[in-house]
Design a protein around this motif. Structure first.
Motif, PDB file in Angstrom:
ATOM      1  N   VAL A   1      -5.389  16.373  -3.072  1.00  0.00           N
ATOM      2  CA  VAL A   1      -6.293  16.001  -4.159  1.00  0.00           C
ATOM      3  C   VAL A   1      -5.609  16.219  -5.507  1.00  0.00           C
ATOM      4  N   SER A   2      -4.889  17.331  -5.672  1.00  0.00           N
ATOM      5  CA  SER A   2      -4.273  17.634  -6.971  1.00  0.00           C
ATOM      6  C   SER A   2      -3.204  16.619  -7.353  1.00  0.00           C
ATOM      7  N   VAL A   3      -2.460  16.080  -6.387  1.00  0.00           N
ATOM      8  CA  VAL A   3      -1.420  15.099  -6.719  1.00  0.00           C
ATOM      9  C   VAL A   3      -1.876  13.661  -6.512  1.00  0.00           C
ATOM     10  N   GLY A   4      -2.980  13.468  -5.809  1.00  0.00           N
ATOM     11  CA  GLY A   4      -3.351  12.118  -5.415  1.00  0.00           C
ATOM     12  C   GLY A   4      -4.542  11.503  -6.100  1.00  0.00           C
ATOM     13  N   MET A   5      -5.099  12.154  -7.101  1.00  0.00           N
ATOM     14  CA  MET A   5      -6.273  11.597  -7.773  1.00  0.00           C
ATOM     15  C   MET A   5      -5.941  11.122  -9.174  1.00  0.00           C
ATOM     16  N   ASN A   6      -6.437   9.943  -9.507  1.00  0.00           N
ATOM     17  CA  ASN A   6      -6.339   9.424 -10.869  1.00  0.00           C
ATOM     18  C   ASN A   6      -7.367  10.138 -11.733  1.00  0.00           C
ATOM     19  N   ASP A   7      -7.266   9.960 -13.048  1.00  0.00           N
ATOM     20  CA  ASP A   7      -8.212  10.586 -13.969  1.00  0.00           C
ATOM     21  C   ASP A   7      -9.638  10.095 -13.755  1.00  0.00           C
ATOM     22  N   ASP A   8      -9.779   8.852 -13.264  1.00  0.00           N
ATOM     23  CA  ASP A   8     -11.113   8.302 -13.050  1.00  0.00           C
ATOM     24  C   ASP A   8     -11.705   8.693 -11.686  1.00  0.00           C
ATOM     25  N   GLY A   9     -11.008   9.534 -10.925  1.00  0.00           N
ATOM     26  CA  GLY A   9     -11.525  10.007  -9.643  1.00  0.00           C
ATOM     27  C   GLY A   9     -11.188   9.130  -8.458  1.00  0.00           C
ATOM     28  N   THR A  10     -10.373   8.108  -8.668  1.00  0.00           N
ATOM     29  CA  THR A  10      -9.960   7.266  -7.552  1.00  0.00           C
ATOM     30  C   THR A  10      -8.630   7.769  -7.001  1.00  0.00           C
ATOM     31  N   ALA A  11      -8.384   7.465  -5.740  1.00  0.00           N
ATOM     32  CA  ALA A  11      -7.162   7.927  -5.087  1.00  0.00           C
ATOM     33  C   ALA A  11      -5.977   7.074  -5.508  1.00  0.00           C
ATOM     34  N   LYS A  12      -4.824   7.719  -5.765  1.00  0.00           N
ATOM     35  CA  LYS A  12      -3.596   7.011  -6.130  1.00  0.00           C
ATOM     36  C   LYS A  12      -2.941   6.381  -4.910  1.00  0.00           C
ATOM     37  N   PHE A  13      -3.191   6.935  -3.736  1.00  0.00           N
ATOM     38  CA  PHE A  13      -2.547   6.480  -2.515  1.00  0.00           C
ATOM     39  C   PHE A  13      -3.454   6.737  -1.325  1.00  0.00           C
ATOM     40  N   ASP A  14      -3.105   6.144  -0.206  1.00  0.00           N
ATOM     41  CA  ASP A  14      -3.806   6.393   1.050  1.00  0.00           C
ATOM     42  C   ASP A  14      -3.099   7.525   1.780  1.00  0.00           C
TER      43      ASP A  14
ATOM     44  N   LYS B   1     -11.453  11.820   3.635  1.00  0.00           N
ATOM     45  CA  LYS B   1     -12.383  10.711   3.346  1.00  0.00           C
ATOM     46  C   LYS B   1     -13.455  11.167   2.368  1.00  0.00           C
ATOM     47  N   GLU B   2     -13.913  12.407   2.521  1.00  0.00           N
ATOM     48  CA  GLU B   2     -14.940  12.954   1.627  1.00  0.00           C
ATOM     49  C   GLU B   2     -14.434  13.027   0.188  1.00  0.00           C
ATOM     50  N   LYS B   3     -13.141  13.258   0.023  1.00  0.00           N
ATOM     51  CA  LYS B   3     -12.546  13.344  -1.315  1.00  0.00           C
ATOM     52  C   LYS B   3     -12.216  11.968  -1.894  1.00  0.00           C
ATOM     53  N   GLY B   4     -12.390  10.903  -1.101  1.00  0.00           N
ATOM     54  CA  GLY B   4     -12.182   9.550  -1.605  1.00  0.00           C
ATOM     55  C   GLY B   4     -10.904   8.864  -1.165  1.00  0.00           C
ATOM     56  N   PHE B   5     -10.170   9.466  -0.238  1.00  0.00           N
ATOM     57  CA  PHE B   5      -8.926   8.871   0.249  1.00  0.00           C
ATOM     58  C   PHE B   5      -9.218   7.939   1.422  1.00  0.00           C
TER      59      PHE B   5
ATOM     60  N   THR C   1       0.832  -1.187   0.000  1.00  0.00           N
ATOM     61  CA  THR C   1       0.000   0.000   0.000  1.00  0.00           C
ATOM     62  C   THR C   1       0.875   1.249   0.000  1.00  0.00           C
ATOM     63  N   GLN C   2       0.595   2.149  -0.908  1.00  0.00           N
ATOM     64  CA  GLN C   2       1.311   3.417  -0.986  1.00  0.00           C
ATOM     65  C   GLN C   2       0.527   4.462  -0.195  1.00  0.00           C
ATOM     66  N   TYR C   3       1.240   5.263   0.581  1.00  0.00           N
ATOM     67  CA  TYR C   3       0.566   6.320   1.322  1.00  0.00           C
ATOM     68  C   TYR C   3       1.513   7.485   1.565  1.00  0.00           C
ATOM     69  N   ILE C   4       0.922   8.639   1.829  1.00  0.00           N
ATOM     70  CA  ILE C   4       1.701   9.799   2.252  1.00  0.00           C
ATOM     71  C   ILE C   4       1.404  10.008   3.726  1.00  0.00           C
ATOM     72  N   GLU C   5       2.333  10.647   4.414  1.00  0.00           N
ATOM     73  CA  GLU C   5       2.165  10.869   5.843  1.00  0.00           C
ATOM     74  C   GLU C   5       1.952  12.349   6.129  1.00  0.00           C
ATOM     75  N   ILE C   6       0.952  12.626   6.940  1.00  0.00           N
ATOM     76  CA  ILE C   6       0.655  13.981   7.399  1.00  0.00           C
ATOM     77  C   ILE C   6       0.567  13.920   8.923  1.00  0.00           C
ATOM     78  N   THR C   7       1.216  14.861   9.585  1.00  0.00           N
ATOM     79  CA  THR C   7       1.177  14.930  11.042  1.00  0.00           C
ATOM     80  C   THR C   7       0.317  16.120  11.444  1.00  0.00           C
ATOM     81  N   VAL C   8      -0.557  15.891  12.402  1.00  0.00           N
ATOM     82  CA  VAL C   8      -1.365  16.979  12.959  1.00  0.00           C
ATOM     83  C   VAL C   8      -0.810  17.267  14.347  1.00  0.00           C
TER      84      VAL C   8
END
Length: 152
Positions: A106-119, A140-144, A76-83
């Protein structure tokens, strides 16, 4: 005449406890963790398969033909964000607002079909509950798929 020795009874109790602890530890190691094993096999004496290995299994032979099935595991590919408190930190930068960060992901993580490229893996570093929950909900609302890595 009897002499009283202070602490003699407590010393004996401590020695008995120490002997019991050592005996339990020895039994634990001799029996392989009381049946828990060391996690090196799959239950039938075979060695364990590495987690990211390609798994190949032969199907049982029938009178017609035998088949070979190959299953590949995909990491599984994912990016990390710390809050942290009310700040969102991505790639050592904490100058993102919630909207800017979500738009960037969203700009870097969405495929053309609207699915997420990564978690997206979120880590809670003394975050405010609102900041953490707002980011999680927006992604989650954006599909990730959001992975909580706070306890790892």
């Amino acid at each position: 005449m009897k002499m009283k020795v202070k602490g003699n009874g407590s010393t004996i109790v401590l020695i008995i406890i120490l002997v019991l602890v050592i005996a339990i530890a020895v039994l634990f190691f001799i029996t392989g963790g009381f049946g828990l094993g060391k996690g090196k096999g799959n239950g039938n004496g075979d060695e364990a398969v590495p987690a990211n290995a390609e798994i190949s299994a032969e199907a049982s032979e029938t009178s017609v033909a035998s088949e070979e099935t190959t299953v590949e595991t995909q990491e599984t590919q994912y990016i990390e964000i710390t809050v942290s408190e009310n700040k969102y930190i991505y790639q050592n930068n904490d100058n993102y607002s919630l909207e800017e960060l979500v738009d960037m992901v969203v700009s870097v993580g969405m495929n053309d079909d609207g699915t997420a490229k990564f978690d997206v893996a979120l880590t809670n570093d003394n975050a405010s509950l609102n900041a953490y929950n707002n980011l999680s909900a927006a992604l989650k609302e954006k599909g990730f798929t959001v992975i909580d890595k706070s306890n790892e």
